[in-house]
Motif scaffolding. Structure first.
Motif, PDB file in Angstrom:
ATOM      1  N   SER A  19       0.825  -1.208   0.000  1.00 60.33           N
ATOM      2  CA  SER A  19       0.000   0.000   0.000  1.00 60.33           C
ATOM      3  C   SER A  19       0.858   1.256   0.000  1.00 60.33           C
ATOM      4  O   SER A  19       0.574   2.217  -0.726  1.00 60.33           O
ATOM      5  CB  SER A  19      -0.931  -0.003   1.211  1.00 60.33           C
ATOM      6  OG  SER A  19      -1.702   1.178   1.258  1.00 60.33           O
ATOM      7  N   TYR A  20       1.921   1.239   0.813  1.00 63.66           N
ATOM      8  CA  TYR A  20       2.790   2.423   0.872  1.00 63.66           C
ATOM      9  C   TYR A  20       3.519   2.644  -0.450  1.00 63.66           C
ATOM     10  O   TYR A  20       3.694   3.779  -0.904  1.00 63.66           O
ATOM     11  CB  TYR A  20       3.812   2.264   2.003  1.00 63.66           C
ATOM     12  CG  TYR A  20       3.216   2.288   3.388  1.00 63.66           C
ATOM     13  CD1 TYR A  20       2.144   3.115   3.689  1.00 63.66           C
ATOM     14  CD2 TYR A  20       3.726   1.461   4.401  1.00 63.66           C
ATOM     15  CE1 TYR A  20       1.588   3.135   4.964  1.00 63.66           C
ATOM     16  CE2 TYR A  20       3.180   1.479   5.677  1.00 63.66           C
ATOM     17  CZ  TYR A  20       2.105   2.322   5.944  1.00 63.66           C
ATOM     18  OH  TYR A  20       1.560   2.339   7.192  1.00 63.66           O
ATOM     19  N   VAL A  21       3.962   1.574  -1.089  1.00 67.20           N
ATOM     20  CA  VAL A  21       4.633   1.701  -2.378  1.00 67.20           C
ATOM     21  C   VAL A  21       3.678   2.289  -3.416  1.00 67.20           C
ATOM     22  O   VAL A  21       4.030   3.200  -4.173  1.00 67.20           O
ATOM     23  CB  VAL A  21       5.173   0.341  -2.863  1.00 67.20           C
ATOM     24  CG1 VAL A  21       5.620   0.426  -4.315  1.00 67.20           C
ATOM     25  CG2 VAL A  21       6.329  -0.113  -1.982  1.00 67.20           C
ATOM     26  N   LEU A  22       2.458   1.770  -3.440  1.00 67.95           N
ATOM     27  CA  LEU A  22       1.508   2.195  -4.459  1.00 67.95           C
ATOM     28  C   LEU A  22       0.977   3.605  -4.222  1.00 67.95           C
ATOM     29  O   LEU A  22       0.704   4.346  -5.162  1.00 67.95           O
ATOM     30  CB  LEU A  22       0.329   1.218  -4.535  1.00 67.95           C
ATOM     31  CG  LEU A  22       0.683  -0.233  -4.900  1.00 67.95           C
ATOM     32  CD1 LEU A  22      -0.575  -1.058  -5.049  1.00 67.95           C
ATOM     33  CD2 LEU A  22       1.506  -0.282  -6.165  1.00 67.95           C
ATOM     34  N   SER A  23       0.834   3.979  -2.962  1.00 65.69           N
ATOM     35  CA  SER A  23       0.295   5.303  -2.651  1.00 65.69           C
ATOM     36  C   SER A  23       1.368   6.365  -2.570  1.00 65.69           C
ATOM     37  O   SER A  23       1.091   7.561  -2.746  1.00 65.69           O
ATOM     38  CB  SER A  23      -0.468   5.274  -1.329  1.00 65.69           C
ATOM     39  OG  SER A  23       0.429   5.041  -0.253  1.00 65.69           O
ATOM     40  N   GLY A  24       2.618   5.944  -2.312  1.00 66.41           N
ATOM     41  CA  GLY A  24       3.694   6.915  -2.150  1.00 66.41           C
ATOM     42  C   GLY A  24       3.634   7.660  -0.839  1.00 66.41           C
ATOM     43  O   GLY A  24       4.322   8.669  -0.658  1.00 66.41           O
ATOM     44  N   LYS A  25       2.839   7.171   0.111  1.00 64.67           N
ATOM     45  CA  LYS A  25       2.674   7.898   1.371  1.00 64.67           C
ATOM     46  C   LYS A  25       3.886   7.754   2.285  1.00 64.67           C
ATOM     47  O   LYS A  25       4.057   8.547   3.212  1.00 64.67           O
ATOM     48  CB  LYS A  25       1.419   7.405   2.090  1.00 64.67           C
ATOM     49  CG  LYS A  25       0.130   7.838   1.395  1.00 64.67           C
ATOM     50  CD  LYS A  25      -1.092   7.368   2.170  1.00 64.67           C
ATOM     51  CE  LYS A  25      -2.386   7.839   1.504  1.00 64.67           C
ATOM     52  NZ  LYS A  25      -3.573   7.366   2.224  1.00 64.67           N
ATOM     53  N   ILE A  28       9.864   4.132   0.688  1.00 66.61           N
ATOM     54  CA  ILE A  28      10.209   2.716   0.687  1.00 66.61           C
ATOM     55  C   ILE A  28      11.472   2.537  -0.147  1.00 66.61           C
ATOM     56  O   ILE A  28      11.651   3.206  -1.167  1.00 66.61           O
ATOM     57  CB  ILE A  28       9.060   1.856   0.111  1.00 66.61           C
ATOM     58  CG1 ILE A  28       7.757   2.119   0.877  1.00 66.61           C
ATOM     59  CG2 ILE A  28       9.406   0.381   0.133  1.00 66.61           C
ATOM     60  CD1 ILE A  28       7.786   1.722   2.334  1.00 66.61           C
ATOM     61  N   SER A  29      12.328   1.634   0.254  1.00 63.18           N
ATOM     62  CA  SER A  29      13.600   1.443  -0.449  1.00 63.18           C
ATOM     63  C   SER A  29      13.366   1.064  -1.908  1.00 63.18           C
ATOM     64  O   SER A  29      12.337   0.468  -2.261  1.00 63.18           O
ATOM     65  CB  SER A  29      14.430   0.357   0.235  1.00 63.18           C
ATOM     66  OG  SER A  29      13.851  -0.919   0.017  1.00 63.18           O
ATOM     67  N   THR A  30      14.340   1.396  -2.718  1.00 63.91           N
ATOM     68  CA  THR A  30      14.250   1.089  -4.148  1.00 63.91           C
ATOM     69  C   THR A  30      14.130  -0.411  -4.379  1.00 63.91           C
ATOM     70  O   THR A  30      13.354  -0.868  -5.232  1.00 63.91           O
ATOM     71  CB  THR A  30      15.486   1.630  -4.892  1.00 63.91           C
ATOM     72  OG1 THR A  30      15.561   3.042  -4.695  1.00 63.91           O
ATOM     73  CG2 THR A  30      15.408   1.338  -6.378  1.00 63.91           C
ATOM     74  N   LYS A  31      14.886  -1.197  -3.628  1.00 70.00           N
ATOM     75  CA  LYS A  31      14.851  -2.662  -3.780  1.00 70.00           C
ATOM     76  C   LYS A  31      13.461  -3.211  -3.500  1.00 70.00           C
ATOM     77  O   LYS A  31      12.919  -4.020  -4.274  1.00 70.00           O
ATOM     78  CB  LYS A  31      15.869  -3.298  -2.830  1.00 70.00           C
ATOM     79  CG  LYS A  31      15.943  -4.816  -2.947  1.00 70.00           C
ATOM     80  CD  LYS A  31      17.007  -5.380  -2.002  1.00 70.00           C
ATOM     81  CE  LYS A  31      17.061  -6.906  -2.098  1.00 70.00           C
ATOM     82  NZ  LYS A  31      18.091  -7.471  -1.181  1.00 70.00           N
ATOM     83  N   ARG A  52      -4.490   5.034  -7.204  1.00 70.14           N
ATOM     84  CA  ARG A  52      -3.445   5.005  -8.241  1.00 70.14           C
ATOM     85  C   ARG A  52      -2.354   6.045  -8.023  1.00 70.14           C
ATOM     86  O   ARG A  52      -1.631   6.390  -8.953  1.00 70.14           O
ATOM     87  CB  ARG A  52      -4.082   5.190  -9.611  1.00 70.14           C
ATOM     88  CG  ARG A  52      -4.894   3.966 -10.039  1.00 70.14           C
ATOM     89  CD  ARG A  52      -5.303   4.044 -11.488  1.00 70.14           C
ATOM     90  NE  ARG A  52      -4.156   3.937 -12.366  1.00 70.14           N
ATOM     91  CZ  ARG A  52      -3.675   2.798 -12.836  1.00 70.14           C
ATOM     92  NH1 ARG A  52      -4.187   1.656 -12.459  1.00 70.14           N
ATOM     93  NH2 ARG A  52      -2.641   2.798 -13.647  1.00 70.14           N
ATOM     94  N   LYS A  53      -2.257   6.563  -6.819  1.00 71.84           N
ATOM     95  CA  LYS A  53      -1.171   7.504  -6.507  1.00 71.84           C
ATOM     96  C   LYS A  53       0.083   6.694  -6.166  1.00 71.84           C
ATOM     97  O   LYS A  53       0.458   6.576  -5.023  1.00 71.84           O
ATOM     98  CB  LYS A  53      -1.566   8.395  -5.331  1.00 71.84           C
ATOM     99  CG  LYS A  53      -2.769   9.254  -5.630  1.00 71.84           C
ATOM    100  CD  LYS A  53      -3.108  10.089  -4.426  1.00 71.84           C
ATOM    101  CE  LYS A  53      -4.326  10.949  -4.702  1.00 71.84           C
ATOM    102  NZ  LYS A  53      -4.696  11.766  -3.541  1.00 71.84           N
ATOM    103  N   MET A  54       0.666   6.113  -7.165  1.00 69.72           N
ATOM    104  CA  MET A  54       1.756   5.199  -6.900  1.00 69.72           C
ATOM    105  C   MET A  54       2.997   5.570  -7.683  1.00 69.72           C
ATOM    106  O   MET A  54       2.921   6.152  -8.741  1.00 69.72           O
ATOM    107  CB  MET A  54       1.334   3.773  -7.221  1.00 69.72           C
ATOM    108  CG  MET A  54       0.966   3.576  -8.689  1.00 69.72           C
ATOM    109  SD  MET A  54       0.282   1.972  -8.981  1.00 69.72           S
ATOM    110  CE  MET A  54      -1.283   2.157  -8.151  1.00 69.72           C
ATOM    111  N   ARG A  55       4.110   5.213  -7.128  1.00 67.33           N
ATOM    112  CA  ARG A  55       5.389   5.489  -7.723  1.00 67.33           C
ATOM    113  C   ARG A  55       5.638   4.509  -8.854  1.00 67.33           C
ATOM    114  O   ARG A  55       5.554   3.311  -8.675  1.00 67.33           O
ATOM    115  CB  ARG A  55       6.459   5.338  -6.635  1.00 67.33           C
ATOM    116  CG  ARG A  55       7.818   5.836  -7.004  1.00 67.33           C
ATOM    117  CD  ARG A  55       8.751   5.681  -5.822  1.00 67.33           C
ATOM    118  NE  ARG A  55       8.267   6.447  -4.684  1.00 67.33           N
ATOM    119  CZ  ARG A  55       8.286   6.002  -3.449  1.00 67.33           C
ATOM    120  NH1 ARG A  55       8.721   4.804  -3.187  1.00 67.33           N
ATOM    121  NH2 ARG A  55       7.852   6.755  -2.461  1.00 67.33           N
TER     122      ARG A  55
END
Length: 343
Positions: A19-25, A28-31, A52-55
């Motif tokens: 969820s954090y990766v997709l939202s960008g909130k 989160i590490s690149t790996k 859809r607020k994701m990196r």
């Protein structure tokens, strides 16, 4: 259909991390981000629109900002919209058309909510508010036009200043020394649309340099244009022009062509006609006219190409300007002054 827990299981992380990766909130590490996005792609996971607020993930949707006005040129408007849509489709994107009067607000709404991946601006003015505010949009932006303030977006346009110079040189080299300038797009002048302002300023300045006299028409709107008055006023002068540079639309120019014919003047033997910044492929005139047209297909393709490079490759396009050299479409309405030969 895969869910967020399936993505978490595939990536070997918790559902909250996905969820954090997709939202960008959260950062989160690149790996970890790469593992999550790989799982998303593998499983074909599609979050709902609000998530859809994701990196690193795109909606494959481009906003086309073109507020609808009462005096809009439908042929030109349709051409730019369709060519943008075709170019976007070929690049794998759909188009969302924004037509409301508060264009900057609409762009902020669709970019801040991540509904779109980028924005194309149409109907650009010299002092365009959208272009001036582009630096504040969270998505890349390309203007089809050349606004004075464009630090936050890329610009793609025909070189209308060059078009003005080329129009003067083309007629001057054929012996024309006095030329009428016909226009009826006064609403575009009032709004300071870039293409009319840049062309006129260049036309008048270069004509002065070359010793050519430009006789400007009265400022007509299409619904009040009087072709009889135009022909009577312009061609009764002692310094009667041997050519017309036209910036008016097809309907107005066609009235002039008929009126010239009714007054015994033949195109191009008696009067040469060169049209600039028009689109007679979309709105043909009564007779074929040599033209330096707007080029929606080329401009839209270049704009979408620039925008997708910013979206997909994170290319820095802010402040970049690409001006395309005007093309001359010879249709036989320009002759050597007094010779009768056509181009």
């Amino acid at each position: 259909m895969a869910g967020i827990k399936d993505v978490a299981r595939e990536a070997g992380v918790s559902a909250s991390t996905v969820s954090y990766v997709l939202s960008g909130k959260r950062s989160i590490s690149t790996k970890t981000t790469d593992k999550v996005m790989a799982a998303v792609e593998k499983l074909g996971y599609t979050p709902d629109a609000s998530a859809r607020k994701m990196r690193g993930m795109r909606n494959q949707l481009i906003a086309l900002s073109s507020p609808i006005r009462g005096d809009i040129n439908k042929a030109r408007y349709n051409a730019y919209f369709l060519h943008t849509a075709w170019a976007a489709r070929n690049a794998g994107y759909d188009v969302m058309l924004l037509t409301g009067p508060d264009a900057t607000k609409d762009i902020r709404r669709v970019t801040q909510s991540n509904l779109v991946d980028g924005v194309v601006l149409l109907d650009v003015e010299q002092d365009d508010e959208r272009a001036a505010a582009a630096m504040t949009f969270p998505k890349p932006c390309v203007a089809i036009g050349y606004p004075s303030s464009h630090a936050g977006c890329a610009c793609v346009d025909i070189d209308f200043a060059l078009m003005g110079r080329k129009a003067v040189d083309f007629l001057y080299e054929k012996g024309h020394r006095t030329v009428a300038f016909l226009r009826n797009n006064e609403s575009d002048y009032d709004r300071r649309s870039g293409y009319v302002i840049l062309f006129r300023e260049s036309l008048l300045a270069h004509a002065k340099e070359r010793g050519m006299t430009i006789i400007e028409s009265e400022h007509y709107e299409e619904d009040s244009f009087d072709a009889k008055r135009f022909v009577r006023t312009i061609f009764a002068r002692p310094d009667r022009p041997s050519a017309i540079i036209n910036q008016a639309n097809a309907g107005v120019l066609s009235q002039v062509l008929v009126e010239l014919h009714d007054n015994g003047m033949t195109i191009p033997q008696d009067v040469s006609v060169l049209s600039c910044g028009t689109y007679f492929e979309g709105e043909p005139t009564r007779f074929p006219i040599t033209e330096m047209p707007v080029m929606p297909e080329e401009l839209c393709a270049e704009a979408v190409n620039l925008l997708t490079s910013a979206i997909e490759e994170r290319a820095d396009i802010n402040g970049s300007v690409k001006l395309i050299e005007p093309a001359l479409k010879r249709r036989g309405s320009v002759a050597e002054a007094g010779s009768g030969g056509t181009q």
